[in-house]
Design an enzyme around this catalytic site. Sequence first.
Site, PDB file in Angstrom:
ATOM      1  N   GLN A 201     -96.313  -4.511 -24.868  1.00  0.00           N
ATOM      2  CA  GLN A 201     -97.143  -3.478 -25.496  1.00  0.00           C
ATOM      3  C   GLN A 201     -96.271  -2.293 -25.876  1.00  0.00           C
ATOM      4  OE1 GLN A 201     -98.179  -0.223 -24.213  1.00  0.00           O
ATOM      5  NE2 GLN A 201     -96.902  -0.517 -22.390  1.00  0.00           N
TER       6      GLN A 201
ATOM      7  N   GLY B  31    -111.550  -1.090 -18.835  1.00  0.00           N
ATOM      8  CA  GLY B  31    -110.856  -0.848 -20.097  1.00  0.00           C
ATOM      9  C   GLY B  31    -109.851  -1.938 -20.425  1.00  0.00           C
TER      10      GLY B  31
ATOM     11  N   ASP C 158    -108.911  -0.598 -36.738  1.00  0.00           N
ATOM     12  CA  ASP C 158    -110.075  -1.469 -36.512  1.00  0.00           C
ATOM     13  C   ASP C 158    -110.055  -2.071 -35.109  1.00  0.00           C
ATOM     14  OD1 ASP C 158    -110.967  -0.908 -38.996  1.00  0.00           O
ATOM     15  OD2 ASP C 158    -110.221  -2.763 -39.920  1.00  0.00           O
TER      16      ASP C 158
ATOM     17  N   LYS D 227    -107.378   6.780 -22.151  1.00  0.00           N
ATOM     18  CA  LYS D 227    -107.350   5.805 -23.245  1.00  0.00           C
ATOM     19  C   LYS D 227    -108.591   5.843 -24.142  1.00  0.00           C
ATOM     20  CE  LYS D 227    -104.257   2.341 -21.367  1.00  0.00           C
ATOM     21  NZ  LYS D 227    -104.065   0.904 -21.152  1.00  0.00           N
TER      22      LYS D 227
ATOM     23  N   LEU E 248     -93.385   3.070 -15.839  1.00  0.00           N
ATOM     24  CA  LEU E 248     -92.079   2.496 -16.169  1.00  0.00           C
ATOM     25  C   LEU E 248     -91.744   2.704 -17.647  1.00  0.00           C
ATOM     26  CD1 LEU E 248     -92.346  -0.903 -14.258  1.00  0.00           C
ATOM     27  CD2 LEU E 248     -90.961   1.070 -13.617  1.00  0.00           C
TER      28      LEU E 248
ATOM     29  N   ASN F 182    -117.607 -10.047 -13.284  1.00  0.00           N
ATOM     30  CA  ASN F 182    -117.308  -8.719 -12.739  1.00  0.00           C
ATOM     31  C   ASN F 182    -118.138  -8.461 -11.491  1.00  0.00           C
ATOM     32  OD1 ASN F 182    -115.828  -6.247 -13.001  1.00  0.00           O
ATOM     33  ND2 ASN F 182    -117.761  -5.241 -13.435  1.00  0.00           N
ATOM     34  N   ARG F 183    -117.518  -7.738 -10.540  1.00  0.00           N
ATOM     35  CA  ARG F 183    -118.221  -7.382  -9.293  1.00  0.00           C
ATOM     36  C   ARG F 183    -119.575  -6.760  -9.615  1.00  0.00           C
ATOM     37  NH1 ARG F 183    -115.227  -2.970  -5.675  1.00  0.00           N
ATOM     38  NH2 ARG F 183    -115.496  -1.841  -7.634  1.00  0.00           N
TER      39      ARG F 183
HETATM   40  P1  ATR Z   1    -108.956  -0.439 -16.109  1.00  0.00           P
HETATM   41  O1  ATR Z   1    -109.010   0.587 -17.195  1.00  0.00           O
HETATM   42  O2  ATR Z   1    -107.593  -0.591 -15.490  1.00  0.00           O
HETATM   43  O3  ATR Z   1    -109.519  -1.755 -16.526  1.00  0.00           O
HETATM   44  P2  ATR Z   1    -111.385   0.334 -14.802  1.00  0.00           P
HETATM   45  O4  ATR Z   1    -111.985   0.569 -16.142  1.00  0.00           O
HETATM   46  O5  ATR Z   1    -111.577   1.345 -13.731  1.00  0.00           O
HETATM   47  O6  ATR Z   1    -109.831   0.142 -14.900  1.00  0.00           O
HETATM   48  O7  ATR Z   1    -111.901  -1.092 -14.280  1.00  0.00           O
HETATM   49  C1  ATR Z   1    -111.579  -1.592 -13.028  1.00  0.00           C
HETATM   50  C2  ATR Z   1    -112.101  -3.019 -12.873  1.00  0.00           C
HETATM   51  O8  ATR Z   1    -111.662  -3.528 -11.606  1.00  0.00           O
HETATM   52  C3  ATR Z   1    -113.615  -3.115 -12.859  1.00  0.00           C
HETATM   53  O9  ATR Z   1    -113.998  -4.326 -13.446  1.00  0.00           O
HETATM   54  C4  ATR Z   1    -113.925  -3.112 -11.363  1.00  0.00           C
HETATM   55  O10 ATR Z   1    -115.158  -3.711 -11.001  1.00  0.00           O
HETATM   56  P3  ATR Z   1    -116.510  -2.853 -10.982  1.00  0.00           P
HETATM   57  O11 ATR Z   1    -116.950  -2.746 -12.417  1.00  0.00           O
HETATM   58  O12 ATR Z   1    -117.455  -3.644 -10.155  1.00  0.00           O
HETATM   59  O13 ATR Z   1    -116.167  -1.512 -10.377  1.00  0.00           O
HETATM   60  C5  ATR Z   1    -112.789  -3.956 -10.858  1.00  0.00           C
HETATM   61  N1  ATR Z   1    -112.544  -3.753  -9.422  1.00  0.00           N
HETATM   62  C6  ATR Z   1    -111.944  -2.703  -8.836  1.00  0.00           C
HETATM   63  N2  ATR Z   1    -111.888  -2.884  -7.510  1.00  0.00           N
HETATM   64  C7  ATR Z   1    -112.470  -4.093  -7.237  1.00  0.00           C
HETATM   65  C8  ATR Z   1    -112.719  -4.858  -6.055  1.00  0.00           C
HETATM   66  N3  ATR Z   1    -112.335  -4.429  -4.862  1.00  0.00           N
HETATM   67  N4  ATR Z   1    -113.314  -6.070  -6.186  1.00  0.00           N
HETATM   68  C9  ATR Z   1    -113.685  -6.526  -7.389  1.00  0.00           C
HETATM   69  N5  ATR Z   1    -113.483  -5.853  -8.553  1.00  0.00           N
HETATM   70  C10 ATR Z   1    -112.891  -4.646  -8.480  1.00  0.00           C
END
Ligand code: ATR
Length: 273
Positions: A244, A135, A85, A73, A23, A155-156
């Site tokens: 942003q 990220g 920084d 990124k 967008l 986190n998962r």
């Molecule tokens: P971004 O740059 O948008 O943050 P990323 O670096 O790919 O994207 O990170 C994606 C995040 O979404 C991660 O924390 C990922 O968890 P994992 O580290 O376990 O992969 C989380 N994520 C993506 N799909 C998920 C799901 N179905 N359930 C839980 N967490 C999920």
Amino acid sequence: MMNLPNGQTLCYGIFGYPVKHSLSPVFQSFAFSKKNINAIYMPFEVKPEDLEIAIKGAKAMSVKGLNITIPHKESVLEFVDVISDDVKKIGSCNTLLFEENIIKAYNTDYIGFKRALEEKTSLNGKKALVLGAGGTSKAIIYALTSSGVKVYLHNRTIEKALKLKEIFDVEVIGHIEDILQYVDIIVNTTSVGLKDDDKALFDYDKILAHHIVFDVIYKDTALVKKAKEKGAVAVNGLPMLVYQGLESFKIWTGVDAFDIAPQIFELLKAYKT
Ligand code: ATR
């Protein structure tokens, strides 16, 4: 009279892959027009293997500024001259400024997030649960911890959360539902909710009325909808995206366009995300 590009038109844009859904070209072009700046803003689809040549090409063609989005990124930092920084700490950037012969890297994601969240609550002394350790999460954790917020991170894949603990002052937690009653703010930084049939990150019925729920996804996800139902304040990722972008706009042009944010939100209602 219509503002058509001419020989003095400056070029800005966004590098991403994919980029078609972005967008940013819509509202950045709107901002340039509203602020009477003779510039265009283009989406550039750049494959990871072409990033270096694309950055060099942009510099050679006197592009003035870029937004950088997924998946560039972090990798783009290899090709810039000056790193702020904030970017050093977060490890990723979303904004480049081309000045003379120098490319400077900034991160405005965290500023956009902070501004969007501060519209809903003060931050200092609050406790937040952050879901996800990618990220986007890093920019958000940086915004929160540097604003005096205590951060619980889930986190998962726990190893990734533990990696972030090496960089930021966060507490890593295993079970989301154990911590809910102790936090003020819940932030989803994962992609869960993008698709309507995504499995919930936790039992959203456990959201409490005092919670401020923030989802980085640009639409009202199941999380946001349930939070509103529960009487909580909930916000999707659209304000963060716009803020942003307007912060990047300020870096490029020196012009503050935050006064036109309401018009941008109105404009974006017509666009599907
Ligand atoms: P971004 O740059 O948008 O943050 P990323 O670096 O790919 O994207 O990170 C994606 C995040 O979404 C991660 O924390 C990922 O968890 P994992 O580290 O376990 O992969 C989380 N994520 C993506 N799909 C998920 C799901 N179905 N359930 C839980 N967490 C999920």
